[in-house]
Motif scaffolding. Structure first.
Motif, PDB file in Angstrom:
ATOM      1  N   ARG A 116       0.822  -1.112   0.103  1.00 45.33           N
ATOM      2  CA  ARG A 116      -0.155   0.038  -0.077  1.00 45.33           C
ATOM      3  C   ARG A 116       0.884   1.213   0.099  1.00 45.33           C
ATOM      4  N   ALA A 117       1.937   1.228   0.655  1.00 41.87           N
ATOM      5  CA  ALA A 117       2.920   2.441   0.781  1.00 41.87           C
ATOM      6  C   ALA A 117       3.731   2.711  -0.598  1.00 41.87           C
TER       7      ALA A 117
ATOM      8  N   ASN B 105       9.563   8.528   0.234  1.00 40.89           N
ATOM      9  CA  ASN B 105       8.692   7.739   0.067  1.00 40.89           C
ATOM     10  C   ASN B 105       9.113   6.148   0.404  1.00 40.89           C
TER      11      ASN B 105
ATOM     12  N   ALA C 197       5.881   1.384   7.015  1.00 40.53           N
ATOM     13  CA  ALA C 197       4.875   0.985   6.622  1.00 40.53           C
ATOM     14  C   ALA C 197       4.152  -0.109   7.861  1.00 40.53           C
TER      15      ALA C 197
ATOM     16  N   ASP D 118      -5.508   3.955 -11.270  1.00 37.08           N
ATOM     17  CA  ASP D 118      -5.265   2.783 -10.634  1.00 37.08           C
ATOM     18  C   ASP D 118      -4.847   1.548 -11.238  1.00 37.08           C
TER      19      ASP D 118
ATOM     20  N   ARG E 200       8.754   5.530   4.026  1.00 36.21           N
ATOM     21  CA  ARG E 200       7.419   5.498   4.135  1.00 36.21           C
ATOM     22  C   ARG E 200       6.909   3.899   3.845  1.00 36.21           C
TER      23      ARG E 200
ATOM     24  N   ARG F 199       1.272   7.004  -6.560  1.00 43.34           N
ATOM     25  CA  ARG F 199      -0.046   7.817  -6.641  1.00 43.34           C
ATOM     26  C   ARG F 199       0.584   9.368  -6.397  1.00 43.34           C
ATOM     27  N   ALA F 200       1.241   9.500  -5.423  1.00 41.08           N
ATOM     28  CA  ALA F 200       1.693  11.058  -5.069  1.00 41.08           C
ATOM     29  C   ALA F 200       2.560  11.522  -6.153  1.00 41.08           C
TER      30      ALA F 200
ATOM     31  N   VAL G 153       2.170   1.979  -3.233  1.00 38.28           N
ATOM     32  CA  VAL G 153       1.306   2.375  -4.295  1.00 38.28           C
ATOM     33  C   VAL G 153       1.054   3.799  -3.952  1.00 38.28           C
ATOM     34  N   ALA G 154       0.949   4.163  -2.699  1.00 40.79           N
ATOM     35  CA  ALA G 154       0.634   5.627  -2.159  1.00 40.79           C
ATOM     36  C   ALA G 154       1.692   6.388  -2.559  1.00 40.79           C
ATOM     37  N   GLY G 155       2.927   5.919  -2.554  1.00 40.09           N
ATOM     38  CA  GLY G 155       3.996   6.938  -3.095  1.00 40.09           C
ATOM     39  C   GLY G 155       3.972   7.033  -4.567  1.00 40.09           C
TER      40      GLY G 155
END
Length: 151
Positions: free
Chosen positions: A52-53, A108, A115, A66, A111, A59-60, A55-57
């Motif tokens: 998830r981290a 990231n 996580a 997606d 992160r 995405r940011a 993917v979040a990195g």
């Protein structure tokens, strides 16, 4: 799918001078994803939180759907498994990104490492090595770690 993967791998292996602007842009996204995935893979207790981290990195950092992020992560995992070192990725990022962007990648990476609530020594080693290859100073490296830990 296999043709697209082969085409992308051909692009990855092509010298930077032979890549089109679009291919270079894609390679920068892939290089970023590979480095985040490498932190995820460094933890022997690989879990959902790290994924998830990652993917979040991504995405940011990048404006991707997606589906595109899912495909990028899958390709990054495959590329990471077959890569011998970080040089081709960090070299591309050094050429394509400014200092602030490279610091954000390191942040990231932290992160991803934080996580699951546990920092593994292998994760720490990967981030330290990559930060050096990205020419992130020790102060920038520590500040990125603190920001990632806090938030």
């Amino acid at each position: 799918m296999l043709r697209a993967l082969k085409n992308l791998l051909d692009t990855v292996l092509a010298p930077p001078a032979e890549r089109s602007e679009a291919e270079q842009s894609h390679f920068l996204r892939l290089a970023t994803a590979v480095l985040l995935v490498e932190v995820m893979r460094a933890d022997p207790a690989l879990g959902v939180a790290e994924r998830r981290a990652v993917v979040a990195g991504l995405r940011a950092k990048f404006a991707l759907s997606d589906q595109e992020i899912g495909e990028l992560v899958a390709l990054a995992e495959e590329t990471a498994r077959s890569a011998n070192d970080f040089h081709q990725f960090t070299s591309a990022l050094n050429e394509g990104f400014g200092q602030e962007q490279k610091i954000r990648i390191v942040e990231n990476m932290w992160r991803v490492a934080f996580a699951d609530g546990h920092l593994d020594a292998h994760e720490n080693h990967v981030i330290s090595k990559v930060a050096g290859l990205l020419h992130v100073t020790h102060g920038e490296y520590i500040a990125a770690k603190m920001r990632a830990r806090e938030g």
